[in-house]
Design a protein around this motif. Sequence first.
Motif, PDB file in Angstrom:
ATOM      1  N   LYS A  29      90.756  60.707  17.539  1.00 23.37           N
ATOM      2  CA  LYS A  29      90.489  59.407  18.169  1.00 23.37           C
ATOM      3  C   LYS A  29      89.389  59.496  19.227  1.00 23.37           C
ATOM      4  O   LYS A  29      89.228  58.574  20.023  1.00 23.37           O
ATOM      5  N   LYS A  30      88.659  60.606  19.230  1.00 22.32           N
ATOM      6  CA  LYS A  30      87.523  60.742  20.126  1.00 22.32           C
ATOM      7  C   LYS A  30      86.263  60.227  19.425  1.00 22.32           C
ATOM      8  O   LYS A  30      86.032  60.515  18.255  1.00 22.32           O
ATOM      9  N   ARG A  31      85.478  59.472  20.164  1.00 26.62           N
ATOM     10  CA  ARG A  31      84.233  58.965  19.611  1.00 26.62           C
ATOM     11  C   ARG A  31      83.123  59.971  19.880  1.00 26.62           C
ATOM     12  O   ARG A  31      82.837  60.295  21.031  1.00 26.62           O
TER      13      ARG A  31
ATOM     14  N   ASN B  78      90.431  63.271  13.384  1.00 27.97           N
ATOM     15  CA  ASN B  78      91.673  62.533  13.661  1.00 27.97           C
ATOM     16  C   ASN B  78      92.065  62.545  15.138  1.00 27.97           C
ATOM     17  O   ASN B  78      93.196  62.212  15.490  1.00 27.97           O
TER      18      ASN B  78
END
Length: 216
Positions: A27-29, A25
């Motif tokens: 939001k890091k790829r 959760n």
Amino acid sequence: MLITAIVGQNDKEKTANVINSILHNSKKRISIVDSKNLSGLDGKRLKSYLAELERNNTDILILKLDLTDVSKEIYDYLRFDIIVFTDKADEINGEIEQNYMDLMKRAFSLLKEKGIAIVNADDNELNKFFKDIKHYIVTYGFNLKASMTTSSIGDLVAKDNMLCCLQRRIYTKNGTVIEPQEFKVKTDLESVDPNNVLAAATFVLVNGFDINQMKN
């Protein structure tokens, strides 16, 4: 892009998966790659591969790296921001111990000057080795010397979480101080070694993420 190696003979995939789960959760790829998929690349193609990952907005590259692969030529062109060691030298057969230590030295040579090593504090042999290492080292394990340990593993009904305990202050990759704290990591402890959870949680903390504010 943060470039990380999870180095060892065992449990690399499990450690990578726990990291991915904790950061789900954030939001890091995250891109997780096996070292065998890079073995055929030369320096130029490796550079192109890394550039392609950055064009695709990859924030964290995690390379699952067999210790026996660190001597391959391709690693002359790759340096890591963080290396997570999952092995224990205590468990290595004495006949190959010297070769193992030589490979460890090679692995440390792949760490950037200001890189971070995350290692198991329960490993007596590696503790001797680390005394000569100048990089910043953060430890995990089940003893009082470890920076990251645990005070509770699941319960008697459902072993689905682990209470991790940061016993002393550590520094993130960007130099921020993280004070001692406790937090839970949700995981299937029947299929994942608690050491892998501690290693993964340590990785997340040194990258500046607040696990208490993240649902995992």
